[in-house]
Motif scaffolding. Structure first.
Motif, mmCIF file in Angstrom:
data_model
loop_
_atom_site.group_PDB
_atom_site.id
_atom_site.type_symbol
_atom_site.label_atom_id
_atom_site.label_comp_id
_atom_site.label_asym_id
_atom_site.label_seq_id
_atom_site.Cartn_x
_atom_site.Cartn_y
_atom_site.Cartn_z
ATOM 1 N N GLU A 16 0.849 -1.199 0.000
ATOM 2 C CA GLU A 16 0.000 0.000 0.000
ATOM 3 C C GLU A 16 0.884 1.247 0.000
ATOM 4 O OE1 GLU A 16 -4.103 1.401 2.096
ATOM 5 O OE2 GLU A 16 -2.531 0.671 3.433
ATOM 6 N N LYS A 17 0.667 2.135 -0.973
ATOM 7 C CA LYS A 17 1.501 3.328 -1.134
ATOM 8 C C LYS A 17 0.636 4.550 -1.409
ATOM 9 C CE LYS A 17 5.610 1.025 -3.067
ATOM 10 N NZ LYS A 17 5.197 -0.346 -2.729
ATOM 11 N N TYR A 18 1.154 5.721 -1.044
ATOM 12 C CA TYR A 18 0.550 6.986 -1.462
ATOM 13 C C TYR A 18 1.249 7.412 -2.747
ATOM 14 C CZ TYR A 18 -2.283 7.975 2.674
ATOM 15 O OH TYR A 18 -3.254 7.949 3.638
ATOM 16 N N LEU A 19 0.501 7.458 -3.857
ATOM 17 C CA LEU A 19 1.057 7.806 -5.169
ATOM 18 C C LEU A 19 0.248 8.964 -5.766
ATOM 19 C CD1 LEU A 19 1.598 4.182 -6.549
ATOM 20 C CD2 LEU A 19 3.282 5.654 -5.435
ATOM 21 N N TYR A 20 0.765 9.513 -6.862
ATOM 22 C CA TYR A 20 0.172 10.725 -7.450
ATOM 23 C C TYR A 20 -0.412 10.447 -8.839
ATOM 24 C CZ TYR A 20 2.822 12.921 -3.694
ATOM 25 O OH TYR A 20 3.323 13.260 -2.469
ATOM 26 N N HIS A 21 -1.498 11.182 -9.131
ATOM 27 C CA HIS A 21 -2.178 11.029 -10.425
ATOM 28 C C HIS A 21 -2.699 12.396 -10.868
ATOM 29 C CE1 HIS A 21 -4.538 8.752 -13.475
ATOM 30 N NE2 HIS A 21 -5.409 9.729 -13.324
ATOM 31 N N GLY A 22 -2.044 12.994 -11.885
ATOM 32 C CA GLY A 22 -2.483 14.286 -12.420
ATOM 33 C C GLY A 22 -3.671 14.112 -13.345
ATOM 34 N N THR A 23 -4.592 15.078 -13.342
ATOM 35 C CA THR A 23 -5.778 14.964 -14.186
ATOM 36 C C THR A 23 -6.337 16.347 -14.496
ATOM 37 O OG1 THR A 23 -7.904 13.818 -14.410
ATOM 38 C CG2 THR A 23 -7.428 14.803 -12.275
ATOM 39 N N SER A 24 -7.399 16.389 -15.292
ATOM 40 C CA SER A 24 -8.057 17.652 -15.649
ATOM 41 C C SER A 24 -9.234 17.905 -14.712
ATOM 42 C CB SER A 24 -8.563 17.595 -17.088
ATOM 43 O OG SER A 24 -9.555 16.583 -17.225
ATOM 44 N N ALA A 25 -9.703 19.139 -14.686
ATOM 45 C CA ALA A 25 -10.847 19.493 -13.835
ATOM 46 C C ALA A 25 -12.088 18.711 -14.241
ATOM 47 C CB ALA A 25 -11.113 20.995 -13.926
#
Length: 489
Positions: free
Chosen positions: A367-376
């Motif tokens: 289990e990890k805290y990861l990042y995911h960029g996205t649009s509004a």
């Protein structure tokens, strides 16, 4: 066509009544005659006919030529002050339709061009499909559709359906945005034929997706297990579990399922099973998943709601922890941090976490805290439904057709992923992700490969580098939870 006879039409006016005279001329085909020689022979033939017939009045001669190279009449006819030009109707891909014409004036050619364009446009139609729907098709289905389209001369063009509301509001960035579509163009009956094939493939893919979702939902509440001798209990795979539970609910007594390359006959009354090929005996049991879900203690009261979005206090330890992780690699100004509280998404994630603990052990949960960029525009879907795998491929899928999560916030902060809104604000999720056992990804992978000889034991995620991963790719909806949304600039 080259090699065929060319018919020459002579139109005479005799006593005010026009009549055509046809005669075939063979050249430049099998005979390999020079166009200039053939043209001269045609003119000589006309002169001979006119001389013999001696018409009282010859008002007009029309020469109908069906081959492009012959249009250069300067090699054949005497010089004249009359204007002659050609016209080409713009073709539709992939097979161009070319019309060439010779007329007495530019105005006549323009009129003909307009008429021909009108006739062609009457026969052409468009049909568009959402790119996301076509992404559901597998390689064989896509190949079949493309082959059919090629055989019928139907083109596939990519476009974007403009956001009508945004266009009316005059917002430049939003007006330029829209749903990505694929447009079929060609003759009406051909386009309809290909469109029918596409619709059938999409319908089948949607049906398959719904079935997979149903299998996953069954597995969240019920797990069928088997045991051979005194060995440990093991889980049936997703398909086997679904078929067993469906038969059990129908109160069937026996069921045959595929099992390790053979047929396994399950007896629901005796709760045992027999391998039809080897004769091996197994004990079988049905386990109902515990319904008690542990929700995070730091969540704000839900008051009976299924969804809630809470802005985190900038002075809280919770805010500082999330901001610290973000600023470790991403040097942007945080506008706000919001906590996503979704009852159903968390329940699915919690059950998946428990399943992976049983499969991998708690130490290998990953289990990890990861990042995911996205649009509004995508935030509503992600927070209330899931991270959507249908958008995979919009920015490349080098390590598999799943959902991508980065270890460093700086990677996800790229405008290619975290698209700025009209105010210049970007968005990125800090997600809990169950990475489990991982292996090196590949662009051809639509799911993780199996780990060993057992087809039901597959890797949980894919990575870009085994020694030092910078991103993880997952394929199960409940394997990630969008816990925080960071809005930054």
């Amino acid at each position: 066509k080259q090699g065929c006879k060319i018919h020459l039409t002579l139109l005479f006016t005799v006593r005010s009544l026009p009549f055509p005279l046809l005669f075939p001329v063979s050249f430049a085909g099998i005979g390999k005659m020079d166009y200039g020689i053939a043209g001269k022979a045609m003119l000589d033939g006309m002169a001979s006919v006119i001389t013999e017939m001696k018409p009282k009045c010859l008002s007009l001669i029309r020469i109908v030529i069906l081959q492009q190279p012959v249009f250069d009449l300067k090699k054949i006819l005497p010089k004249s002050k009359s204007s002659r030009s050609g016209v080409t109707i713009p073709p539709t891909k992939p097979q161009p339709a070319v019309f060439s014409a010779i007329g007495p004036s530019s105005a006549a050619i323009a009129s003909l061009k307009t008429a021909l364009e009108g006739l062609v446009q009457q026969q052409l139609v468009d049909r568009d499909f959402e790119l996301g729907d076509l992404c559901r098709l597998d390689e064989m289905e896509v190949a079949a559709v493309q082959a059919k389209a090629r055989s019928l001369g139907v083109s596939f063009d990519h476009s974007v359906r403009r956001n009508t509301n945004a266009a009316q509001s005059g917002t430049k960035n939003q007006a330029n945005s829209g749903d990505k579509i694929v447009i079929l163009r060609g003759l009406k009956e051909d386009v309809l034929m290909v469109a029918e094939l596409v619709n059938k493939a999409i319908k089948k893919a949607l049906s398959d997706d719904l079935l997979e979702k149903e299998k996953e939902e069954v597995a969240q509440s019920v797990q069928w297990m088997y045991q051979k001798g005194g060995e440990d209990w093991e889980h049936f795979d997703l398909d086997q579990n679904y078929f067993l539970e469906t038969a059990f609910e129908k109160k069937e007594v026996f069921l045959k399922i595929e099992f390790k390359g053979n047929k396994l006959k399950v007896n629901f009354k005796a709760l045992d099973a027999t391998d039809s090929k080897t004769g091996d005996k197994y004990r079988v049991k049905r386990c109902v998943t515990d319904k008690d879900i542990d929700f995070p203690g730091y969540w704000s009261p839900m008051a009976g709601e299924n969804f809630k979005k809470v802005e985190v206090d900038p002075n809280s330890v919770e805010y500082q922890d999330i901001a610290k992780g973000f600023h470790k690699t991403a040097k942007y100004k945080i506008h706000k941090i919001e906590r996503v509280q979704n009852y159903h998404l968390w329940s699915g994630y919690f059950v998946m976490r428990r399943k992976m603990e049983m499969k991998n052990s708690a130490a290998e949960l990953g289990e990890k805290y990861l990042y995911h960029g996205t649009s509004a525009e995508s935030c509503h879907c992600i927070e209330r439904d899931r991270f959507d795998r249908n958008y995979t491929g919009a920015h490349g899928a080098s390590y598999g057709a799943g959902v991508y999560f980065a270890i460093n916030a700086s990677y996800s902060a790229n405008s290619r992923y975290a698209k700025p809104d009209p105010a210049g604000l970007k968005r990125m999720y800090v997600a809990r992700v169950l990475t489990g056992h991982h292996t090196l990804g590949d662009s051809s992978m639509k799911s993780p490969p199996q780990r060993g000889d057992d087809p039901s034991d597959k890797y949980d995620s894919l990575v870009d580098n085994l020694q030092s991963p910078s991103m993880y790719v997952i394929f199960h909806d409940d394997q990630a939870y969008p816990e925080y949304l960071i809005t930054f600039i």
